[in-house]
Scaffold this motif. Structure first.
Motif, mmCIF file in Angstrom:
data_model
loop_
_atom_site.group_PDB
_atom_site.id
_atom_site.type_symbol
_atom_site.label_atom_id
_atom_site.label_comp_id
_atom_site.label_asym_id
_atom_site.label_seq_id
_atom_site.Cartn_x
_atom_site.Cartn_y
_atom_site.Cartn_z
ATOM 1 N N TYR A 1 0.851 -1.187 0.000
ATOM 2 C CA TYR A 1 0.000 0.000 0.000
ATOM 3 C C TYR A 1 0.884 1.234 0.000
ATOM 4 O O TYR A 1 1.850 1.302 0.760
ATOM 5 N N SER B 1 -2.407 -7.449 3.640
ATOM 6 C CA SER B 1 -3.376 -8.051 2.721
ATOM 7 C C SER B 1 -4.460 -7.047 2.344
ATOM 8 O O SER B 1 -4.645 -6.016 3.011
ATOM 9 N N GLY B 2 -5.232 -7.397 1.328
ATOM 10 C CA GLY B 2 -6.424 -6.629 1.005
ATOM 11 C C GLY B 2 -7.403 -6.622 2.165
ATOM 12 O O GLY B 2 -8.168 -5.670 2.343
ATOM 13 N N TYR C 1 -9.145 -3.323 3.672
ATOM 14 C CA TYR C 1 -10.607 -3.235 3.652
ATOM 15 C C TYR C 1 -11.151 -2.934 5.054
ATOM 16 O O TYR C 1 -11.969 -2.029 5.234
ATOM 17 N N TRP D 1 -2.498 -0.026 -4.311
ATOM 18 C CA TRP D 1 -2.176 -1.343 -3.729
ATOM 19 C C TRP D 1 -1.593 -2.227 -4.823
ATOM 20 O O TRP D 1 -2.229 -2.440 -5.866
ATOM 21 N N ASP E 1 -0.250 -5.857 -5.861
ATOM 22 C CA ASP E 1 -0.460 -7.257 -5.488
ATOM 23 C C ASP E 1 0.870 -8.027 -5.602
ATOM 24 O O ASP E 1 1.085 -8.790 -6.528
ATOM 25 N N GLN F 1 2.111 -10.323 -3.619
ATOM 26 C CA GLN F 1 2.022 -11.734 -3.205
ATOM 27 C C GLN F 1 3.326 -12.175 -2.558
ATOM 28 O O GLN F 1 3.959 -13.139 -2.996
ATOM 29 N N ASP G 1 -9.924 -12.528 -3.287
ATOM 30 C CA ASP G 1 -10.203 -11.711 -4.478
ATOM 31 C C ASP G 1 -11.252 -10.644 -4.190
ATOM 32 O O ASP G 1 -11.183 -9.537 -4.705
ATOM 33 N N TYR H 1 -11.711 -9.014 -1.467
ATOM 34 C CA TYR H 1 -11.090 -7.849 -0.819
ATOM 35 C C TYR H 1 -10.452 -6.926 -1.856
ATOM 36 O O TYR H 1 -10.581 -5.710 -1.791
ATOM 37 N N LYS H 2 -9.769 -7.531 -2.820
ATOM 38 C CA LYS H 2 -9.114 -6.725 -3.867
ATOM 39 C C LYS H 2 -10.162 -5.923 -4.635
ATOM 40 O O LYS H 2 -9.972 -4.747 -4.940
ATOM 41 N N GLU H 3 -11.287 -6.593 -4.940
ATOM 42 C CA GLU H 3 -12.365 -5.902 -5.656
ATOM 43 C C GLU H 3 -12.894 -4.716 -4.840
ATOM 44 O O GLU H 3 -13.216 -3.672 -5.385
ATOM 45 N N VAL I 1 -5.549 -0.788 -8.129
ATOM 46 C CA VAL I 1 -5.130 -2.117 -7.688
ATOM 47 C C VAL I 1 -4.554 -2.877 -8.870
ATOM 48 O O VAL I 1 -5.215 -2.998 -9.902
#
Ligand code: PCA
Length: 344
Positions: A168, A225-226, A230, A241, A243, A245, A291, A293-295, A304
């Motif tokens: 982030y 993490s997302g 959130y 953000w 990703d 991983q 996924d 959370y990412k959305e 993102v």
């Protein structure tokens, strides 16, 4: 907690606790005529501190576990979850359980590096970057994890991962050099070290204090993490953000060994059965939500996406350095975990 006498002459820690006066309870004792203590075991109440917010899936899962144990034991063991660091803050939970101030609780494994370097295998960059590999790493590290906990007078009940960790930041990041001087929120020694290696300035802050930290400018960036972004509505303060991983750190639920030894076998079995169910449910939920959370981050206006090739390469180089540093600390025992993981 006070036990109350049920109309069946048993003792329970639930139901009508508030409405039963002492006089009413005493009257029931007289009616029953025989001493209650001959059959009924004193009910136990276990307070369970949790560091993360009540609505987070780790906390919801732990609260369900607590309720399931309470129900399956007919109230003989009542576990009460206290989310959001309300009973003990994240940084205090491990010690509280170790010293018996709390019989049970949840803590981020990789935050315990000062206790034992072995705990940090859980946040080594790019060692295990998918749910599948994270599960393998869990299985590979479990014997040493349990042994380390055992030496500290603790017992592992279950562990559940966070979704993959990403970066982030308030502004766009194309390479690690863009992170120079950035105020970076860390949640363990590994994330502090990662910040240093990027030239950022780390400060350790628990998730429960994140909103405040970003709102006041104490933090401008973090790796997480997302899920945590959130939970903390991070889009109010941060725009990007990536990703990355990098790893999937796990929370573990542990019990004070003396408290555990105080349970009879039937109760121990109930706790273990419910813990196994909670572990399965927690892993399923983490996979299901990753996924989503990412959305949610994107839906709330964040950019993102994947890291650039340069940023990825920088992170990989940092990961190699950190793995080497960790192996120097964790020695043969650490190497054995890595070997077991690689062999899976
Ligand atoms: N959330 C926790 C730990 C890892 C994660 O995804 C946090 O940021 O504190």
């Amino acid at each position: 907690m006070k036990n109350v006498v049920t109309s069946q002459g048993g003792v329970t820690s639930q139901g009508g606790r508030a409405s039963f006066g002492i006089a009413a309870a005493a009257a029931l004792v007289l009616v029953a005529g025989t001493p209650l203590s001959t059959t009924a075991q004193a009910a136990e109440k276990w307070d369970m501190p949790l560091a993360y917010s009540a609505s987070n899936y780790h906390s919801e899962n732990a609260a369900k576990f607590a309720e399931a144990v309470t129900a399956a034991s007919g109230g003989e063991l009542e576990i009460v979850a206290h989310p959001g660091g309300s009973l003990f803050k994240g940084g205090e939970i491990y010690r509280a359980i170790r010293t018996g101030q709390a019989p049970i609780g949840e803590r981020l494994i990789s935050a315990l590096g000062n206790e034992d370097p072995l705990f940090e295998v859980d946040a080594l960059p790019f060692l295990a970057t998918s749910f599948e590999d994270s599960w393998k790493l869990y299985q590979a590290s479990k014997p040493q994890l349990e042994e380390t906990l055992d030496k500290a007078g603790l017992k592992l009940l279950y562990a559940v991962p966070w979704p993959p960790q990403g970066l982030y930041n308030k502004s766009a990041v194309n390479a690690a050099s863009d992170m120079k001087g950035v105020k970076f929120r860390a949640y363990n020694a590994a994330t502090s070290r990662l910040a240093e290696l990027m030239g950022a300035v780390p400060t350790k802050i628990e998730a429960a204090e994140l909103t405040q930290a970003f709102a006041t400018g104490v933090a401008e960036s973090m790796i997480s993490s997302g899920s945590t972004g959130y939970d903390r509505k991070i889009w109010e303060h941060v725009k990007y953000w990536y990703d990355v991983q990098a790893w999937l750190p796990k929370n573990m639920v542990i019990v004070n060994q003396a408290a555990w030894d105080g349970l009879d076998e039937t109760l121990q079995k109930i706790v273990l059965d419910e813990a196994a169910k909670a572990e399965q449910a927690g892993w399923d939920k983490a996979r299901e939500l990753a996924d989503w959370y990412k959305e949610q981050l994107a839906a709330n206006g964040m950019e993102v996406g994947p890291p650039s090739a340069a940023l990825k390469a920088d992170f990989e180089a940092i990961g190699t350095t950190m793995t080497k540093e960790w192996l120097d600390k964790a020695g043969a025992e650490g190497q054995a975990v890595i070997d077991a993981y690689n062999a899976m």
